[in-house]
Design a protein around this motif. Sequence first.
Motif, PDB file in Angstrom:
ATOM      1  N   LEU A 238      77.517  33.996  53.504  1.00  0.00           N
ATOM      2  CA  LEU A 238      77.085  33.667  52.149  1.00  0.00           C
ATOM      3  C   LEU A 238      75.925  34.567  51.732  1.00  0.00           C
ATOM      4  O   LEU A 238      75.877  35.047  50.592  1.00  0.00           O
ATOM      5  N   ALA A 239      74.993  34.803  52.648  1.00  0.00           N
ATOM      6  CA  ALA A 239      73.839  35.643  52.344  1.00  0.00           C
ATOM      7  C   ALA A 239      74.250  37.070  52.056  1.00  0.00           C
ATOM      8  O   ALA A 239      73.520  37.804  51.364  1.00  0.00           O
ATOM      9  N   ASP A 240      75.417  37.484  52.552  1.00  0.00           N
ATOM     10  CA  ASP A 240      75.895  38.846  52.295  1.00  0.00           C
ATOM     11  C   ASP A 240      76.437  39.013  50.888  1.00  0.00           C
ATOM     12  O   ASP A 240      76.483  40.130  50.361  1.00  0.00           O
ATOM     13  N   VAL A 241      76.877  37.911  50.263  1.00  0.00           N
ATOM     14  CA  VAL A 241      77.520  38.021  48.941  1.00  0.00           C
ATOM     15  C   VAL A 241      76.693  37.403  47.824  1.00  0.00           C
ATOM     16  O   VAL A 241      76.946  37.679  46.646  1.00  0.00           O
ATOM     17  N   VAL A 242      75.710  36.566  48.172  1.00  0.00           N
ATOM     18  CA  VAL A 242      74.865  35.926  47.164  1.00  0.00           C
ATOM     19  C   VAL A 242      73.481  36.565  47.207  1.00  0.00           C
ATOM     20  O   VAL A 242      72.913  36.737  48.284  1.00  0.00           O
ATOM     21  N   PRO A 243      72.923  36.959  46.056  1.00  0.00           N
ATOM     22  CA  PRO A 243      71.566  37.529  46.055  1.00  0.00           C
ATOM     23  C   PRO A 243      70.573  36.581  46.728  1.00  0.00           C
ATOM     24  O   PRO A 243      70.706  35.357  46.642  1.00  0.00           O
ATOM     25  N   GLU A 244      69.578  37.148  47.403  1.00  0.00           N
ATOM     26  CA  GLU A 244      68.632  36.337  48.170  1.00  0.00           C
ATOM     27  C   GLU A 244      67.966  35.271  47.317  1.00  0.00           C
ATOM     28  O   GLU A 244      67.763  34.145  47.766  1.00  0.00           O
ATOM     29  N   ASP A 245      67.642  35.606  46.069  1.00  0.00           N
ATOM     30  CA  ASP A 245      66.941  34.639  45.235  1.00  0.00           C
ATOM     31  C   ASP A 245      67.876  33.574  44.650  1.00  0.00           C
ATOM     32  O   ASP A 245      67.429  32.695  43.923  1.00  0.00           O
ATOM     33  N   GLU A 246      69.172  33.628  44.984  1.00  0.00           N
ATOM     34  CA  GLU A 246      70.120  32.625  44.510  1.00  0.00           C
ATOM     35  C   GLU A 246      70.697  31.780  45.645  1.00  0.00           C
ATOM     36  O   GLU A 246      71.528  30.905  45.403  1.00  0.00           O
ATOM     37  N   LEU A 247      70.252  32.015  46.875  1.00  0.00           N
ATOM     38  CA  LEU A 247      70.746  31.219  47.992  1.00  0.00           C
ATOM     39  C   LEU A 247      70.371  29.747  47.793  1.00  0.00           C
ATOM     40  O   LEU A 247      69.311  29.446  47.240  1.00  0.00           O
ATOM     41  N   PRO A 248      71.201  28.814  48.248  1.00  0.00           N
ATOM     42  CA  PRO A 248      70.855  27.384  48.119  1.00  0.00           C
ATOM     43  C   PRO A 248      69.497  27.069  48.721  1.00  0.00           C
ATOM     44  O   PRO A 248      68.752  26.245  48.194  1.00  0.00           O
ATOM     45  N   GLN A 249      69.163  27.717  49.842  1.00  0.00           N
ATOM     46  CA  GLN A 249      67.837  27.565  50.420  1.00  0.00           C
ATOM     47  C   GLN A 249      67.517  28.795  51.257  1.00  0.00           C
ATOM     48  O   GLN A 249      68.408  29.496  51.737  1.00  0.00           O
TER      49      GLN A 249
END
Length: 312
Positions: A238-249
């Motif tokens: 998930l961290a590879d495809v979602v920008p860091e500032d948009e991760l659930p946590q």
Amino acid sequence: MKTDPTWQPALLEPASTGTDASADGLLEYLRGTDLDGLLVREKAVIFRGFGIDVDTSYEGVADVLLPNRLAYVHGNSPRTKVGRNLYTSTEYPAEYEISMHNEMSYARAWPSRILFHCDVQPGTGGATPVVDGQLWLESLDAEVRDAFAAGIRYTQNLHDGIGFGKSWQATFETDDRDEVDVFLATADAEWEWRGDGSLWVSQLRQSTLKHPAGNTEVWFNQADQWHPAGLGEDAAALADVVPEDELPQNATFSDGSPIPAEYIRHVRETGMRLAVDVAWQTGDLLLVDNVAAAHGRRSYTGERRILVAMSD
């Protein structure tokens, strides 16, 4: 003074307490015991053989062990509420381990006591590992301890009902934004409501803590549970495809700089290696000093139903 590397939770049974093998017997023991002193001395206590049942005898015993039962507000793990501030333990898939942590150490306030109850023992595995927080801290590499000294910044992106992770409604047990605002204002948090109805929260917290009674310093944070490197392959993907500032946590150092993945793995592996497993039997209770000791979960097969409640 360094802590005892052979530490383990105390085991109390009817024979050792001199009482009947019943809820009444346990209550007789508890009412004649200095529970605060017991927990300071032992850090975690298993009560076994008293036949505690959630439908008939749990409430009376829990009311003595947890003088002010708390709601799981601002909790970050998936749970189901099954009674008066009584919840299922973390509902992650059975095949995954849950790393060591002190409950809600990322929050402004945390419970001082955690009470686990085994309603249904697992088929295989499923122990609750417990680790002495002072031993955990002392066993970390000095480089890692020093890097975390300034604290940890936790960030959350809580959706409005659809999305990855928990919604803000489930996290705060309310549908009222004003209630959330009041809670976060008193929690020394930063937050922002987004146009899509989601909520961004940021909190700066400690990495270690001194126990209020014993004055010993313990490792006290959940960086490895918030950081993608500590959450397994799915979270890393998930961290590879979602920008860091948009991760659930996520968790960073206090200044917002990234925590190296190898630090996270070292913290996680050290805690799990040092932990003592509490293998469950149906009816067991496990009372944990939430500052002195951290807890986790081993993988398991079978039904396994462990319930948890907390107190300040």
